[in-house]
Design an enzyme around this catalytic site. Structure first.
Site, PDB file in Angstrom:
ATOM      1  N   ASP A 127       4.166  -1.144  -6.228  1.00  0.00           N
ATOM      2  CA  ASP A 127       4.193  -2.502  -5.716  1.00  0.00           C
ATOM      3  C   ASP A 127       5.639  -2.955  -5.523  1.00  0.00           C
ATOM      4  OD1 ASP A 127       2.798  -5.075  -5.172  1.00  0.00           O
ATOM      5  OD2 ASP A 127       3.931  -5.734  -6.923  1.00  0.00           O
TER       6      ASP A 127
ATOM      7  N   GLU B  51       4.611   0.139  -1.227  1.00  0.00           N
ATOM      8  CA  GLU B  51       4.174  -1.179  -0.773  1.00  0.00           C
ATOM      9  C   GLU B  51       5.390  -1.839  -0.126  1.00  0.00           C
ATOM     10  OE1 GLU B  51       4.061  -4.901  -0.188  1.00  0.00           O
ATOM     11  OE2 GLU B  51       4.514  -4.893  -2.323  1.00  0.00           O
TER      12      GLU B  51
ATOM     13  N   ASP C 246      -4.313  -9.116  -1.708  1.00  0.00           N
ATOM     14  CA  ASP C 246      -3.665 -10.408  -1.460  1.00  0.00           C
ATOM     15  C   ASP C 246      -4.147 -11.075  -0.172  1.00  0.00           C
ATOM     16  OD1 ASP C 246      -2.090 -10.557  -3.754  1.00  0.00           O
ATOM     17  OD2 ASP C 246      -0.442  -9.443  -2.858  1.00  0.00           O
TER      18      ASP C 246
END
Length: 562
Positions: A334, A381, A434
């Protein structure tokens, strides 16, 4: 049970074997390309179960069976770390400890560690939403009920007691480098009524050796309990991971870039972070002001002291990657941009307006990681603002980045997320945890964006259910090596099934799948897509391959509320 999968201690891990494991991957030249395959994004907590939150229960095994039947290769999960205030898996209490909520209580009952009494506890009444208050109150209560029975079984004479005791001692030894700090930290948190370690008495906050030694002696019972729950977490996860491997399903794990300020890592390893001599943070993480927020985003995580980490050859981060590489088959890191550059805000500021952009460790970290561990399969990411520095890092690393189709259809009609711009070496998503679901997106998109998407994917009718499946089909036929679809999109669910809305609080990380909700018809539809667009695992499964399936009819049948 072979606990080698959690052998993350530098002294005991077989580094040579770990290097070989990853050097046999799908690397082509210097690029870490994945084969042309597909998978599903579905958090563990979203599984159905009878104890209030998804866990490593029978439903998880059944989901793996479903993925295999659907011709999928990957199951992408969200971080498995223990959550704290706010329940976000991206604010872990520990970079190494697993979430006690994911321990299957039914399996503990079957092993004789829990009685039927546990069913009287309230874990929440809504099977489609996680009630974190109820789970927090009663999940640990149930595990505390199991701990004495666990100790009694270990103490029993005979082969069963000896085997369990041997497994437990093996785990304590191999996980000691993080487990000892974690269990003491949790025990002290209990002792200090949940206060942040930043507010503990100086002797505890600064880890005075005599104070810590006495605390370890005084809190032996509590420390033993937290050791026990981590043992059970890793034990059950390994069984599930092994089952997935046997079915040909690879698990993509998610590694948060930051840890929580109130975390075991920040307390036990302040040298890794930017703290002053009083162990108060100098700066915290966030995002600068932009078109979406005039004052920026103030996340509040501690910032890494990258220069100090470089001098230690990134020892803490390497241990973290190694531990996760043992837990999962592929890692999604991430906030990959943070390795290129990050935003730091003076501690105590109420907004992110006065922060500064700093350079991260860049390729120096990944070269050192490769030297120590080998070639770890990683998905970067890379969403958000693209800068020359983070774009160069992605290119130099060779890791596949992410392309989200929801971002492709905007007013410019030239987004770099448009499928014709996808490189082979990337992962395409309809949306992530998200994002809202595709159904909700198309229902609320501007007329221009909706019309542009319809024209692009050749979905001209007004049936939004058909549009969702056309949107999924567009992801499948992308040139991207890997295609990952959130399960909610296959089920044509709306905003009620959204996982997280960034910057909001109250209803995030709660959505759960109804029990027995996935159908063979849906699996056939997914299989058909994987077959048509060349994403079936090898060797291809012939059964049902040529069977014509009415995708929309199956979707409607599977989602009764459509």
């Amino acid at each position: 049970m072979g606990l080698s999968k959690i052998s993350v201690n530098d002294e005991s891990v077989d580094e040579k074997a770990l290097k070989i494991k990853y050097q046999k991957g799908n690397k082509r030249g210097d690029k870490y390309r994945m084969k042309r395959r597909s998978g599903v994004l579905f958090p563990i907590f979203s599984l159905a179960s009878e104890f209030g939150i998804g866990c490593f229960s029978q439903e998880a095994y059944e989901f793996i069976d479903f993925l295999k039947k659907a011709g999928q290769t990957y199951w992408q999960v969200l971080p498995l770390g223990q959550t704290g205030f706010g329940d976000s898996p991206y604010q872990p209490v520990s970079a190494f400890a697993g979430n006690p909520y994911f321990i299957d209580l039914k399996e503990l009952m079957e092993e004789g560690f829990l009685s039927e009494e546990v069913r009287s506890l309230d874990f929440g009444q809504n099977p489609e939403r996680v009630d974190y208050g109820a789970v927090y109150t009663n999940r640990l209560k149930a595990l505390r009920m199991a701990y004495p029975c666990f100790r009694e079984k270990m103490a029993q004479d005979g082969e069963e007691g000896e085997e369990l005791s041997g497994q437990y001692q093996d785990f304590l030894s191999k996980a000691s480098f993080w487990l000892e700090d974690y269990s003491l930290y949790c025990s002290l948190k209990d002792r200090f009524d949940g206060k942040s370690w930043l507010d503990w008495d100086p002797a505890f906050k600064e880890r005075d050796p005599e104070t810590i030694k006495k605390a370890e002696s005084d809190l032996q019972e509590s420390i033993g309990f937290y050791n026990f729950i981590q043992f059970m977490f890793y034990r059950q996860w390994e069984r599930l991971h092994d089952y997935a491997a046997a079915q040909g399903i690879q698990i993509i794990g998610d590694v948060p870039f930051y840890v929580s300020m109130d975390s075991c890592d920040a307390w036990a390893h302040p040298e890794v972070f930017r703290f002053d001599r009083n162990l108060d943070p100098e700066v915290v993480a966030g995002c600068p002001p932009d078109a979406f927020s005039q004052t920026g985003q103030l996340w509040g995580n501690p910032i890494y002291d990258w220069e100090a980490e470089r001098k230690r050859k990134y020892s803490w981060w390497i241990r973290r990657i190694r531990a996760n590489a043992e837990l999962f088959d592929i890692l999604r890191i991430d906030h990959f941009h943070g390795f290129a550059e990050y935003y730091e805000i003076p501690f105590g500021d109420e907004t992110a307006e006065n922060g500064e952009i700093r350079k991260g460790p860049g390729m120096d970290f990944f070269r050192e990681m490769k030297r120590q561990i080998g070639d770890v399969p990683i998905i970067a990411e890379d969403l958000g603002t693209i800068t020359p520095l983070n774009e160069k890092l992605l290119k130099d690393s060779g890791y596949p980045g992410m392309k989200v189709l929801q971002y492709a259809f905007d007013g410019s009609e030239s987004s770099w997320y448009l499928p014709y711009k996808h490189p082979f070496n990337c992962v395409v998503y309809t949306g992530t945890h998200d994002n809202t679901t595709i159904l909700d997106w198309v229902e609320h998109a501007s007329d221009h964006d909706r019309d542009f998407a319809r024209q692009y994917i050749h979905s001209e009718n007004t049936d939004y259910g058909t549009f969702v499946w056309d949107f999924i089909r567009e992801a499948y036929r992308s040139t991207a090596d890997t295609c990952i679809i959130p399960l909610q999109d296959y089920l044509v669910m709306g905003a009620e099934a959204r996982i997280n809305t960034p910057g909001s609080f109250g209803r995030n990380w709660q959505w759960r799948l109804k029990p027995h909700y996935l159908s063979d018809a849906l699996a056939q539809s997914m299989y058909r897509l994987a077959h048509i667009y060349g994403r079936l695992p090898e060797p291809e499964e012939e059964a049902g391959k040529d069977e014509e399936v009415d995708i929309v009819s199956n979707m409607r049948e599977n989602n009764k509320e459509f």
